[in-house]
Design a protein around this motif. Structure first.
Motif, PDB file in Angstrom:
ATOM      1  N   GLY A  35       0.958  -1.276   0.136  1.00  0.00           N
ATOM      2  CA  GLY A  35       0.456   0.116  -0.149  1.00  0.00           C
ATOM      3  C   GLY A  35       0.923   1.285  -0.092  1.00  0.00           C
ATOM      4  O   GLY A  35       0.275   2.421   0.465  1.00  0.00           O
ATOM      5  N   LEU A  36       2.723   1.443  -0.032  1.00  0.00           N
ATOM      6  CA  LEU A  36       2.639   2.517  -0.639  1.00  0.00           C
ATOM      7  C   LEU A  36       2.283   3.263  -2.233  1.00  0.00           C
ATOM      8  O   LEU A  36       2.112   3.076  -2.751  1.00  0.00           O
ATOM      9  CB  LEU A  36       4.808   2.170  -1.027  1.00  0.00           C
ATOM     10  N   PRO A  37       2.129   4.933  -1.547  1.00  0.00           N
ATOM     11  CA  PRO A  37       2.009   5.620  -2.241  1.00  0.00           C
ATOM     12  C   PRO A  37       3.276   5.137  -3.784  1.00  0.00           C
ATOM     13  O   PRO A  37       4.417   4.980  -3.567  1.00  0.00           O
ATOM     14  CB  PRO A  37       2.031   6.651  -2.123  1.00  0.00           C
ATOM     15  N   ALA A  38       2.880   5.395  -5.185  1.00  0.00           N
ATOM     16  CA  ALA A  38       3.295   4.929  -6.530  1.00  0.00           C
ATOM     17  C   ALA A  38       4.188   6.187  -6.342  1.00  0.00           C
ATOM     18  O   ALA A  38       3.829   6.336  -7.981  1.00  0.00           O
ATOM     19  CB  ALA A  38       3.130   4.812  -7.648  1.00  0.00           C
ATOM     20  N   ILE A  39       5.135   6.994  -6.246  1.00  0.00           N
ATOM     21  CA  ILE A  39       6.028   7.711  -6.168  1.00  0.00           C
ATOM     22  C   ILE A  39       6.812   7.644  -6.631  1.00  0.00           C
ATOM     23  O   ILE A  39       8.308   8.863  -6.252  1.00  0.00           O
ATOM     24  CB  ILE A  39       5.785   9.100  -5.049  1.00  0.00           C
ATOM     25  N   ASP A  40       8.037   6.204  -6.505  1.00  0.00           N
ATOM     26  CA  ASP A  40       8.430   6.098  -6.942  1.00  0.00           C
ATOM     27  C   ASP A  40       9.786   6.700  -8.306  1.00  0.00           C
ATOM     28  O   ASP A  40       8.893   7.624  -8.905  1.00  0.00           O
ATOM     29  CB  ASP A  40       9.274   4.678  -6.630  1.00  0.00           C
ATOM     30  N   GLN A  45      14.032   7.093 -14.838  1.00  0.00           N
ATOM     31  CA  GLN A  45      14.862   7.950 -13.866  1.00  0.00           C
ATOM     32  C   GLN A  45      16.227   7.195 -12.578  1.00  0.00           C
ATOM     33  O   GLN A  45      17.060   7.702 -12.788  1.00  0.00           O
ATOM     34  CB  GLN A  45      13.786   8.174 -13.180  1.00  0.00           C
ATOM     35  N   GLY A  46      15.914   5.870 -12.947  1.00  0.00           N
ATOM     36  CA  GLY A  46      16.689   4.991 -11.915  1.00  0.00           C
ATOM     37  C   GLY A  46      18.084   4.579 -12.777  1.00  0.00           C
ATOM     38  O   GLY A  46      19.113   4.937 -12.106  1.00  0.00           O
ATOM     39  N   LYS A  47      17.616   4.772 -14.138  1.00  0.00           N
ATOM     40  CA  LYS A  47      18.837   4.029 -14.354  1.00  0.00           C
ATOM     41  C   LYS A  47      19.322   5.573 -14.373  1.00  0.00           C
ATOM     42  O   LYS A  47      20.822   5.166 -14.719  1.00  0.00           O
ATOM     43  CB  LYS A  47      18.763   3.627 -15.450  1.00  0.00           C
ATOM     44  N   MET A  48      19.167   6.154 -14.670  1.00  0.00           N
ATOM     45  CA  MET A  48      19.953   7.680 -14.896  1.00  0.00           C
ATOM     46  C   MET A  48      20.582   7.839 -13.373  1.00  0.00           C
ATOM     47  O   MET A  48      21.775   8.390 -13.511  1.00  0.00           O
ATOM     48  CB  MET A  48      18.934   9.355 -14.826  1.00  0.00           C
ATOM     49  N   LEU A  49      20.073   8.430 -12.780  1.00  0.00           N
ATOM     50  CA  LEU A  49      20.654   7.731 -11.470  1.00  0.00           C
ATOM     51  C   LEU A  49      21.909   7.194 -11.241  1.00  0.00           C
ATOM     52  O   LEU A  49      23.038   7.138 -10.943  1.00  0.00           O
ATOM     53  CB  LEU A  49      19.931   7.735  -9.653  1.00  0.00           C
ATOM     54  N   ALA A  50      21.928   5.765 -11.413  1.00  0.00           N
ATOM     55  CA  ALA A  50      22.468   4.958 -11.388  1.00  0.00           C
ATOM     56  C   ALA A  50      23.982   5.340 -12.339  1.00  0.00           C
ATOM     57  O   ALA A  50      24.611   4.991 -11.722  1.00  0.00           O
ATOM     58  CB  ALA A  50      22.015   3.304 -12.430  1.00  0.00           C
ATOM     59  N   GLY A  69      12.362   1.946  -0.877  1.00  0.00           N
ATOM     60  CA  GLY A  69      13.992   1.127  -1.812  1.00  0.00           C
ATOM     61  C   GLY A  69      13.856   1.632  -3.162  1.00  0.00           C
ATOM     62  O   GLY A  69      15.145   0.752  -3.474  1.00  0.00           O
ATOM     63  N   TYR A  70      12.880   1.609  -4.318  1.00  0.00           N
ATOM     64  CA  TYR A  70      13.507   1.355  -5.092  1.00  0.00           C
ATOM     65  C   TYR A  70      14.379   2.410  -6.652  1.00  0.00           C
ATOM     66  O   TYR A  70      15.273   1.265  -6.580  1.00  0.00           O
ATOM     67  CB  TYR A  70      12.450   1.684  -6.744  1.00  0.00           C
ATOM     68  N   SER A  71      14.866   3.913  -5.819  1.00  0.00           N
ATOM     69  CA  SER A  71      15.653   4.421  -5.855  1.00  0.00           C
ATOM     70  C   SER A  71      16.983   3.907  -5.226  1.00  0.00           C
ATOM     71  O   SER A  71      18.331   3.909  -6.039  1.00  0.00           O
ATOM     72  CB  SER A  71      15.614   6.083  -5.715  1.00  0.00           C
ATOM     73  N   THR A  72      16.976   3.977  -4.068  1.00  0.00           N
ATOM     74  CA  THR A  72      18.218   2.659  -3.660  1.00  0.00           C
ATOM     75  C   THR A  72      18.663   1.730  -4.153  1.00  0.00           C
ATOM     76  O   THR A  72      19.633   1.657  -4.144  1.00  0.00           O
ATOM     77  CB  THR A  72      17.448   2.335  -1.781  1.00  0.00           C
ATOM     78  N   ILE A  73      17.514   1.114  -4.244  1.00  0.00           N
ATOM     79  CA  ILE A  73      18.498  -0.500  -4.999  1.00  0.00           C
ATOM     80  C   ILE A  73      19.121  -0.414  -6.229  1.00  0.00           C
ATOM     81  O   ILE A  73      20.431  -0.612  -6.446  1.00  0.00           O
ATOM     82  CB  ILE A  73      16.933  -1.437  -5.692  1.00  0.00           C
TER      83      ILE A  73
END
Ligand code: SAH
Ligand code: DHB
Ligand code: MG
Length: 222
Positions: A35-40, A45-50, A69-73
């Motif tokens: 039930g977490l908000p889907a605001i990852d 964008q995650g790949k851009m951060l990586a 932890g999506y961006s974290t991972i």
């Protein structure tokens, strides 16, 4: 606000540029189930951060705002086996979901989730002399953005990369009369950056699956 064409283009880029990653897909499924908000950040964008982290040769990353932890991972994958991600989260429920996700992704040994108001955690880190970090990703409550930028600077060295998410929000950022604390926080962030000789920065608007938004990219130069 989203647009079918923006989403379709993100789909095209994802198909061309992103490897199927069941671990990252499992994170989003676990977040939804909890039930977490889907605001990852989006997958692109995650790949851009990586990629930013790899371009900077980052081994020590600080993230403010963990959610599941999506961006974290993404960042944990980029820092390598000898790297480390410290990520700060207010909500113990979010942190618990993130801890399970990080564990399943095989990164428990390189990710440290610290629960509590990030301002307090950051103050404690600064007092202890933690850091410097090679990359800081600011993505928590937007009203505190100016505090997070100051703390990021205190935990930086020359060459540290600072990225702040959600700086556009459908263009709301340009309203000087906004009574939205999130807009005011982001405008205060830009006021600080504009007056800060230790930072050289840009901001880029984005459209895609997350609508019209953008990020600020800053380099510590002094
Ligand atoms: N970076 C994540 C998304 C973070 S969403 C990703 O892309 O996957 C923002 C997170 O900041 C939420 O989980 C919220 O609980 C957390 N947050 C809000 N206020 C906070 C505070 N004062 N201190 C620390 N975290 C906070
Ligand atoms: C929100 C927060 C985010 O960090 C994001 O990327 C998108 C939306 C929000 O609070 O609505
Ligand atoms: Mg964000």
């Amino acid at each position: 606000m989203s647009d079918a064409n923006w989403t379709a283009v993100d789909g095209y880029f994802s198909e061309k540029l992103l490897a199927a990653d069941t671990a990252l897909e499992a994170v989003l499924a676990a977040n939804a189930a909890a039930g977490l908000p889907a605001i990852d950040v989006s997958p692109l964008q995650g790949k851009m951060l990586a990629l930013f982290a790899r371009m900077a040769g980052a081994r020590r990353v600080l993230e403010i705002g963990t959610l599941g932890g999506y961006s974290t991972i993404w960042l944990a994958g980029a820092v390598g086996a000898t790297g480390h991600v410290v990520t700060l989260e207010l909500d113990p429920r979010h942190a618990a979901v993130a801890a399970a996700n990080v564990d399943r992704a095989g990164f428990a040994d390189r990710v440290d989730i610290r629960v509590g108001p990030a301002r307090d955690t950051l103050d404690a880190m600064i007092a202890r002399g933690d850091g410097p970090f090679d990359l800081v990703f600011i993505d928590a409550d937007k009203p505190n953005n100016p505090h997070y930028l100051k703390a990021a600077l205190a935990l930086s060295r020359v060459g540290t990369v600072i990225v702040a998410d959600n700086v556009v929000r459908d263009g709301k950022v340009i309203d000087p009369a906004s009574d939205d604390d999130r807009v005011r926080g982001t405008r205060a962030l830009f006021d600080l950056i504009a007056a800060e000789p230790r930072l050289d920065a840009t901001a880029v608007q984005t459209v895609g699956v997350k609508g019209h938004d953008g990020f600020c990219l800053a380099l510590v130069v002094g």
